[in-house]
Write an enzyme that holds these catalytic residues in place. Structure first.
Site, PDB file in Angstrom:
ATOM      1  N   ALA A   1     131.007 -68.911 -34.549  1.00 50.91           N
ATOM      2  CA  ALA A   1     130.547 -68.680 -35.923  1.00 50.91           C
ATOM      3  C   ALA A   1     130.681 -69.927 -36.789  1.00 50.91           C
ATOM      4  CB  ALA A   1     131.293 -67.541 -36.589  1.00 50.91           C
ATOM      5  N   GLY A   2     129.599 -70.276 -37.450  1.00 55.88           N
ATOM      6  CA  GLY A   2     129.625 -71.353 -38.429  1.00 55.88           C
ATOM      7  C   GLY A   2     129.172 -72.707 -37.907  1.00 55.88           C
TER       8      GLY A   2
ATOM      9  N   ASN B   1     124.556 -69.699 -32.060  1.00 54.53           N
ATOM     10  CA  ASN B   1     123.398 -68.815 -32.100  1.00 54.53           C
ATOM     11  C   ASN B   1     122.402 -69.281 -33.170  1.00 54.53           C
ATOM     12  OD1 ASN B   1     121.522 -66.752 -32.239  1.00 54.53           O
ATOM     13  ND2 ASN B   1     122.980 -65.134 -31.987  1.00 54.53           N
ATOM     14  N   THR B   2     122.736 -69.024 -34.430  1.00 48.17           N
ATOM     15  CA  THR B   2     121.787 -69.308 -35.508  1.00 48.17           C
ATOM     16  C   THR B   2     121.203 -70.718 -35.471  1.00 48.17           C
ATOM     17  OG1 THR B   2     122.967 -67.777 -36.945  1.00 48.17           O
ATOM     18  CG2 THR B   2     121.519 -69.353 -38.031  1.00 48.17           C
TER      19      THR B   2
ATOM     20  N   GLY C   1     126.546 -67.362 -39.154  1.00 44.36           N
ATOM     21  CA  GLY C   1     125.222 -67.706 -39.659  1.00 44.36           C
ATOM     22  C   GLY C   1     125.216 -68.672 -40.830  1.00 44.36           C
TER      23      GLY C   1
ATOM     24  N   LYS D   1     132.299 -58.905 -25.820  1.00 50.08           N
ATOM     25  CA  LYS D   1     132.650 -59.726 -26.981  1.00 50.08           C
ATOM     26  C   LYS D   1     132.921 -58.772 -28.138  1.00 50.08           C
ATOM     27  CE  LYS D   1     131.724 -63.289 -30.151  1.00 50.08           C
ATOM     28  NZ  LYS D   1     130.617 -63.308 -31.126  1.00 50.08           N
TER      29      LYS D   1
END
Lengths: 262, 262, 262, 262
Positions: free
Chosen positions: B192-193, B214-215, B166, B105
């Site tokens: 992301a986001g 993830n976050t 994040g 990645k």
């Protein structure tokens, strides 16, 4: 069992429901298809237009209620088509007289174009029906003041719209529904306009207690699959509300360590 | 089995995946918690920062890879922390040398504040790594032209951002991601986001092929519940994409008959 | 003269106004500053809380009305603070008794937190005041049904909110205000929530007949400059409504010839 | 004089401009109409496609430049139609050779459908043209990293898009443009997608240094009126940026005293 993934249940008028999805029964291709979608959705509350219900002796065979297991689902008649409080109250009484539960979804929309609810007549009808021991679930604009007044008048829940009925445009009234949720002491069920699972999940993440869906499931290419999709999205949104976090930052927050690597 | 609710599978570089959720491994409270969230998410692709992986002889006991069943999950190293193509390529080579799969990645973000990707360096690194037989998954801004150029350079997928890493602000780049999806011949994975299940469902409804989270899972009050919630929302969104409908109307469309009732 | 850039004038209750900006008078640093902002804004209608007006014999010197040229501006008292129809009607009558114009801006907001208007009491007060020959301008939620009922009750205009009073968050109720505008036979004046010139321009582009501003000008670092900015933005938005175009395309449409160049 | 309402001027490459509106010249009904719109807009920078300019001896009478007073307006050739850096550089050189100012609006868009800019080729062309002493104004996606790299390469400004050229859908890339503005040391001029005065005002309120308009004025029913409208909206937005306030509250803040009234 997904139904036990969340901590709390939906409670309306003292009655508990595992599912937070309410399903409307209009627009399906057939009653059979409708009954299969009900099953797939896992819902426990079903709204029905009195127009479609056979009351009294001269029942036809193809009555909608023969396709809904009333042991399993709570059937709630809606007053769709009512132009004012008087008409709505009359529909509610006929339904009760016909042996249906004394739960009523109040819809009073004088305007045929956008089917938006009339707050004054809705309040009046709620007062009358509460006095007559109905459990009243009024469909309203996303108006926090009318939501509060209905609650004070004894409504068992309030059902603000996301966008016009059948438009499937999602929650265009987000800011106002957030205030309704913040101030309500009865369940808030987002009604009308929910067109996608993401809309339903968003309603739950905002803290709504339930969502009513109809068009998006009924006119889908595969209503059963869509019913299942909404079921999952609603549970997902509720889980995020109960177990997630609200920290939102404008800056990026690295998920991987980014100190100079080598 | 929910995994078989949808018709199509995600295919990247010729390999099929039932799950469309990719999970990042940063920010969890512990590796144990992380491994439980992986399980609950149903994911099959896991991204890991090389920084956290022990390479070579002097392995500590508490290596992240001892918490990830590499039979079950495809481990993809990310190049987080790389400032340019050269650093990214170096990280990829170390990972491969250390015996990890040749899937990478690509994250090249010179700016430490928003961690936004550098399109020029990302293209350069993709060209080099493709030549070296890596399966390259580049993280990019929601830029349709760079997406196309990466595809032409041999990237196995493109991973446009919804909002800064994040930030959990959702898909702020909707219009551009729609163009990327419309034009892509490789999978489009929104990265992301994504902060809520509704964001992930929306990505799938738009036609994205996958979502990397993830976050939102790692910092949730209950990461396992959130992992499950995202799993469900992603499947729900995909089902809506495959089985739903796109008709959106501005006018209300009655779901109940509204001819004058009585 | 900018005032003549547009074709049509705002007409309320048979009276014409060149300016489509209505200005509220709360929150200014001083009455002098307020009067300068009035001048800079070019407005012709000024709303004033009765609380600030000296009625009867015991006038203090520093009355707000000594700072407003009543030859130049139409002073409209608002009923801010009224909790129900009765209180609102009483305020209107006191104002008229005190010699102020029989124009009343109806604001009935029982909730002190968001100051959202009560539709039922607002309708009741409108009916009473219209009977008493007042020109009634009711502040309402962005509810198309209540807008229609107020029009039928004789309101001279309707004033739907963009977002809560003083919040300056802009027009969060766009979809509903569009329906109000489409259906109205009286002027629609967007009230509350307008925080930036772009918000005001957008209201005019949507076809609103006027905009009421207060906080955004009163608490600006330079109220006169902001008053001028809103004046210009409102004229700009109106000109776009009258002379622009509505074609919106999703595809790019080249503005320069793009045939292969050389 | 409106031009002196704001404190600061736009400065590009050491040259000052009172107007923050840049006007494109495509799509007008006639050159005469275009020249009148230029006048009405108050702009000082005009972009022209080289295709429309007559270079060399064999000039036709109806050259676009005979309708633009080059004493009054800075003519900036754009490279519209260029597929890569090489073509763009060639266009710039021909323009300079033909005696036009060495200012170039760089547009490199290989994709004919959305006309989105290519970041890699744009960076390459910028590097080449800066070396050759051109003042380079590159059209870019709303990508903060490429904006930074162009600035470092010597671009005199950056011109991120709001939405695809000619689409008039406004600023769909708000979050990313905010980051570009926050990080830039050269002027940020929002280009493409601006369809309404409110969009232009919003760009200025966000802190953009300028706005380029073309389609929205050129295809309006009355281009001169629309040019004037954009002029006013841009000044209004800039004034709000310089003299307004940014306090945004979620709660209502009363503008009138609401203590119990009587």
């Amino acid at each position: 069992m997904e139904g036990i993934s969340t901590k709390e249940q939906l409670v309306i008028a003292g009655r508990s429901f595992q599912s937070r999805l309410l399903l409307g029964t209009g627009k399906f291709g057939s009653y059979l298809q409708m009954s299969q979608a009900l099953e797939a959705s896992g819902c426990q509350i079903v709204t029905v237009s009195l127009r479609r219900v056979e009351i009294g002796e001269n029942k036809r065979k193809e009555d909608i209620l023969s396709f809904i297991d009333t042991e399993k689902y709570l059937v709630v008649v809606n007053t769709s088509g009512a132009m004012d409080a008087e008409e709505a109250v009359r529909i509610a009484k006929i339904a009760a007289y016909g042996g249906l539960p004394k739960w009523i979804k109040l819809e009073i929309h004088p305007d045929p174009r956008y089917l938006l609810p009339d707050p004054v007549e809705t309040l009046k009808a709620t007062q009358l029906l509460v006095k007559d021991d109905f459990v009243v679930l009024p469909y309203i604009n996303a108006d926090p003041v009318i939501a509060k007044r209905l609650e004070e008048a004894g409504a068992a829940a309030v059902m603000p719209l996301g966008s016009p009925i059948g438009s499937m445009r999602g929650i265009e009234t987000k800011a106002q529904i957030e205030i309704i949720i913040e101030q309500a002491n009865v369940p808030v069920i987002v009604d009308a306009g929910i067109g996608k699972p993401s809309h339903a999940a968003m309603a739950m993440e905002m803290g709504a207690d339930g969502v009513l869906i109809n068009t998006a499931i009924a006119i889908a290419n595969d209503p059963c699959k869509m019913a299942k999709a909404f079921k999952m999205a609603i549970e997902a949104g509720r889980m995020a509300f109960e177990f997630g976090t609200d920290e939102i930052s404008r800056l990026a927050v690295p998920t991987s360590p980014i100190e100079s690597f080598l």
